[in-house]
Design a protein around this motif. Structure first.
Motif, PDB file in Angstrom:
ATOM      1  N   CYS A  79      28.105   6.244  20.061  1.00 25.21           N
ATOM      2  CA  CYS A  79      27.846   6.531  21.472  1.00 25.21           C
ATOM      3  C   CYS A  79      28.615   5.538  22.342  1.00 25.21           C
ATOM      4  O   CYS A  79      28.678   4.344  22.026  1.00 25.21           O
ATOM      5  CB  CYS A  79      26.355   6.431  21.766  1.00 25.21           C
ATOM      6  SG  CYS A  79      25.351   7.660  20.916  1.00 25.21           S
ATOM      7  N   ALA A  85      21.591   3.754  28.531  1.00 23.36           N
ATOM      8  CA  ALA A  85      20.745   3.283  27.446  1.00 23.36           C
ATOM      9  C   ALA A  85      20.000   4.436  26.786  1.00 23.36           C
ATOM     10  O   ALA A  85      19.699   4.399  25.599  1.00 23.36           O
ATOM     11  CB  ALA A  85      19.760   2.240  27.968  1.00 23.36           C
ATOM     12  N   SER A  86      19.686   5.468  27.559  1.00 21.80           N
ATOM     13  CA  SER A  86      19.106   6.704  27.038  1.00 21.80           C
ATOM     14  C   SER A  86      20.069   7.837  27.375  1.00 21.80           C
ATOM     15  O   SER A  86      20.247   8.188  28.544  1.00 21.80           O
ATOM     16  CB  SER A  86      17.732   6.969  27.656  1.00 21.80           C
ATOM     17  OG  SER A  86      17.180   8.172  27.129  1.00 21.80           O
ATOM     18  N   ASP A  88      21.611  11.186  28.130  1.00 25.41           N
ATOM     19  CA  ASP A  88      21.122  12.470  28.625  1.00 25.41           C
ATOM     20  C   ASP A  88      22.076  13.580  28.183  1.00 25.41           C
ATOM     21  O   ASP A  88      22.812  14.157  28.975  1.00 25.41           O
ATOM     22  CB  ASP A  88      21.010  12.444  30.155  1.00 25.41           C
ATOM     23  CG  ASP A  88      20.401  13.732  30.701  1.00 25.41           C
ATOM     24  OD1 ASP A  88      19.674  14.399  29.934  1.00 25.41           O
ATOM     25  OD2 ASP A  88      20.672  14.075  31.862  1.00 25.41           O
ATOM     26  N   ARG A 117      19.070  15.336  21.214  1.00 23.52           N
ATOM     27  CA  ARG A 117      19.184  14.787  22.551  1.00 23.52           C
ATOM     28  C   ARG A 117      18.784  13.318  22.583  1.00 23.52           C
ATOM     29  O   ARG A 117      17.953  12.870  21.780  1.00 23.52           O
ATOM     30  CB  ARG A 117      18.307  15.588  23.527  1.00 23.52           C
ATOM     31  CG  ARG A 117      18.600  15.290  24.996  1.00 23.52           C
ATOM     32  CD  ARG A 117      17.823  16.222  25.904  1.00 23.52           C
ATOM     33  NE  ARG A 117      18.143  15.973  27.306  1.00 23.52           N
ATOM     34  CZ  ARG A 117      17.610  16.634  28.313  1.00 23.52           C
ATOM     35  NH1 ARG A 117      16.722  17.605  28.083  1.00 23.52           N
ATOM     36  NH2 ARG A 117      17.952  16.344  29.554  1.00 23.52           N
ATOM     37  N   GLY A 118      19.348  12.581  23.546  1.00 30.83           N
ATOM     38  CA  GLY A 118      19.090  11.149  23.629  1.00 30.83           C
ATOM     39  C   GLY A 118      17.658  10.768  23.919  1.00 30.83           C
ATOM     40  O   GLY A 118      17.259   9.626  23.687  1.00 30.83           O
ATOM     41  N   ASN A 119      16.845  11.702  24.404  1.00 30.12           N
ATOM     42  CA  ASN A 119      15.438  11.406  24.674  1.00 30.12           C
ATOM     43  C   ASN A 119      14.544  11.615  23.455  1.00 30.12           C
ATOM     44  O   ASN A 119      13.312  11.581  23.557  1.00 30.12           O
ATOM     45  CB  ASN A 119      14.927  12.242  25.856  1.00 30.12           C
ATOM     46  CG  ASN A 119      14.926  13.739  25.565  1.00 30.12           C
ATOM     47  OD1 ASN A 119      15.306  14.182  24.483  1.00 30.12           O
ATOM     48  ND2 ASN A 119      14.500  14.534  26.542  1.00 30.12           N
ATOM     49  N   GLY A 120      15.152  11.854  22.278  1.00 26.22           N
ATOM     50  CA  GLY A 120      14.376  11.983  21.043  1.00 26.22           C
ATOM     51  C   GLY A 120      13.866  13.370  20.757  1.00 26.22           C
ATOM     52  O   GLY A 120      12.903  13.533  20.001  1.00 26.22           O
ATOM     53  N   ARG A 139      15.261   7.899  19.871  1.00 27.48           N
ATOM     54  CA  ARG A 139      16.086   7.992  21.066  1.00 27.48           C
ATOM     55  C   ARG A 139      17.410   7.284  20.798  1.00 27.48           C
ATOM     56  O   ARG A 139      17.498   6.414  19.925  1.00 27.48           O
ATOM     57  CB  ARG A 139      15.373   7.329  22.248  1.00 27.48           C
ATOM     58  CG  ARG A 139      14.069   8.022  22.636  1.00 27.48           C
ATOM     59  CD  ARG A 139      13.307   7.204  23.680  1.00 27.48           C
ATOM     60  NE  ARG A 139      12.114   7.899  24.127  1.00 27.48           N
ATOM     61  CZ  ARG A 139      12.068   8.672  25.206  1.00 27.48           C
ATOM     62  NH1 ARG A 139      13.170   8.806  25.962  1.00 27.48           N
ATOM     63  NH2 ARG A 139      10.956   9.283  25.552  1.00 27.48           N
ATOM     64  N   GLY A 141      21.393   5.880  22.698  1.00 28.67           N
ATOM     65  CA  GLY A 141      22.189   5.648  23.896  1.00 28.67           C
ATOM     66  C   GLY A 141      23.343   4.725  23.605  1.00 28.67           C
ATOM     67  O   GLY A 141      23.842   4.655  22.465  1.00 28.67           O
ATOM     68  N   ASP A 144      24.860   3.008  20.136  1.00 25.54           N
ATOM     69  CA  ASP A 144      24.199   3.452  18.909  1.00 25.54           C
ATOM     70  C   ASP A 144      25.166   4.245  18.032  1.00 25.54           C
ATOM     71  O   ASP A 144      26.069   4.925  18.531  1.00 25.54           O
ATOM     72  CB  ASP A 144      22.989   4.332  19.227  1.00 25.54           C
ATOM     73  CG  ASP A 144      21.803   3.540  19.741  1.00 25.54           C
ATOM     74  OD1 ASP A 144      21.624   2.391  19.293  1.00 25.54           O
ATOM     75  OD2 ASP A 144      21.053   4.062  20.593  1.00 25.54           O
ATOM     76  N   ASP A 195      28.914   8.596  29.828  1.00 25.52           N
ATOM     77  CA  ASP A 195      28.374   9.044  28.542  1.00 25.52           C
ATOM     78  C   ASP A 195      29.450   9.773  27.741  1.00 25.52           C
ATOM     79  O   ASP A 195      30.354  10.392  28.287  1.00 25.52           O
ATOM     80  CB  ASP A 195      27.187   9.982  28.745  1.00 25.52           C
ATOM     81  CG  ASP A 195      25.910   9.240  29.092  1.00 25.52           C
ATOM     82  OD1 ASP A 195      25.859   8.014  28.860  1.00 25.52           O
ATOM     83  OD2 ASP A 195      24.968   9.884  29.589  1.00 25.52           O
TER      84      ASP A 195
END
Length: 289
Positions: A79, A85-86, A88, A117-120, A139, A141, A144, A195
């Protein structure tokens, strides 16, 4: 008795076939399917949202396809270190049916595609309607490293993050199974400025080991291969060698042309060995024209 013995033992089919060198080439993202707003770099292996704006639902597929006959394949996505950090957005694979929707403003999660997706959450649908299938996944971001294994023959996907698998791709169940597809394409999405990610397809690029029985995404499958061999030789230089026994077993596979599954060779001569090779390990792999 026996003063020279040579025995070659080949690992059983399905054993560890990881090559000590990269046999193949790095996969690139598809320059002909790059929506405006994305910048490609690093020999077209990195895609970054630089001008697409916030909540930018377009994405870039790989130029090469994973076919149902390709066998299970492993790759990583780094990433973008300068991203959120998260994250989207979705990383995973798109089906052949969705590949041409790269520039329509649709997330890469329908028509048999699978997106983490980055939110898990994990999204996948075999129709044109997006469906959230799983929650509570790791999660991810900026910075990672995401790990993927795809079984293209059965549309099964395993995922991991920073060296930890969500489910072991060697012995565990896949995280999700989609509809069969004529081909699958790893894809990179960056829904917000900054991103994106880098597609890693060769062992030299990986942060983590390729699972046993899986090929790196960019590795060529050889038409004729010996995955591993152990060799023991001992003998007497003063004597002529005699061939005592040769046993060979060959398997012909239309997909792999010809593979050597096992070969035993025993050579014998008379007394007291003067020179010996106690052990050697060989790796042999090549392609037929």
């Amino acid at each position: 008795m026996s003063l020279l013995m040579m025995r070659t033992a080949i690992l059983a089919q399905g054993g560890d076939r990881t090559a000590p060198v990269d046999l193949g080439r790095a996969w690139e993202l598809d320059t002909s399917r790059r929506p405006a707003g994305y910048t490609l770099s690093d020999d077209n292996q990195t895609a970054l949202n630089t001008a697409g704006g916030s909540d930018y639902r377009r994405w870039v597929p790989s130029a090469q396809a994973i076919l149902p006959t390709s066998g299970r394949r492993y790759w990583e996505v780094l990433c973008a270190p300068g991203g959120a950090a998260s994250f989207d957005g979705y990383l995973g694979v798109v089906s052949a049916a969705q590949r041409e929707e790269f520039d329509l403003g649709l997330n890469p999660i329908t028509r048999g595609s699978i997106g983490w997706r980055g939110n898990g959450t994990l999204w996948s649908s075999n129709s044109a309607t997006a469906v959230q299938q799983l929650t509570g996944l790791p999660r991810f971001g900026a910075g990672d490293v995401l790990m993927f294994v795809l079984d293209p023959a059965h549309a099964r996907l395993w995922i991991g993050k920073n060296g930890i698998w969500q489910s072991d791709p060697v012995s565990g169940d896949p995280i999700w199974t989609a509809a069969p597809s004529a081909a699958f394409y790893p894809q990179i999405q960056g829904r917000n400025p900054g991103d994106g990610g880098s597609l890693r397809s060769l062992p030299a690029q990986f942060s983590y080991p390729v699972p046993s029985g899986v090929l790196a995404l960019g590795q060529d499958a050889s038409d004729l291969g010996i995955s591993d061999a152990a060799v023991w030789i001992e003998g007497d230089l003063a004597r002529a060698w005699s061939l005592a026994s040769v046993t060979a077993w060959r398997e012909h596979d239309p997909a792999a042309r010809l593979s050597l599954a096992a070969c035993d060779v025993i050579l014998e001569c008379d007394p007291a060995p003067q020179a010996a090779i106690a052990h050697a390990t060989l790796y042999i792999e090549w392609e037929l024209p």
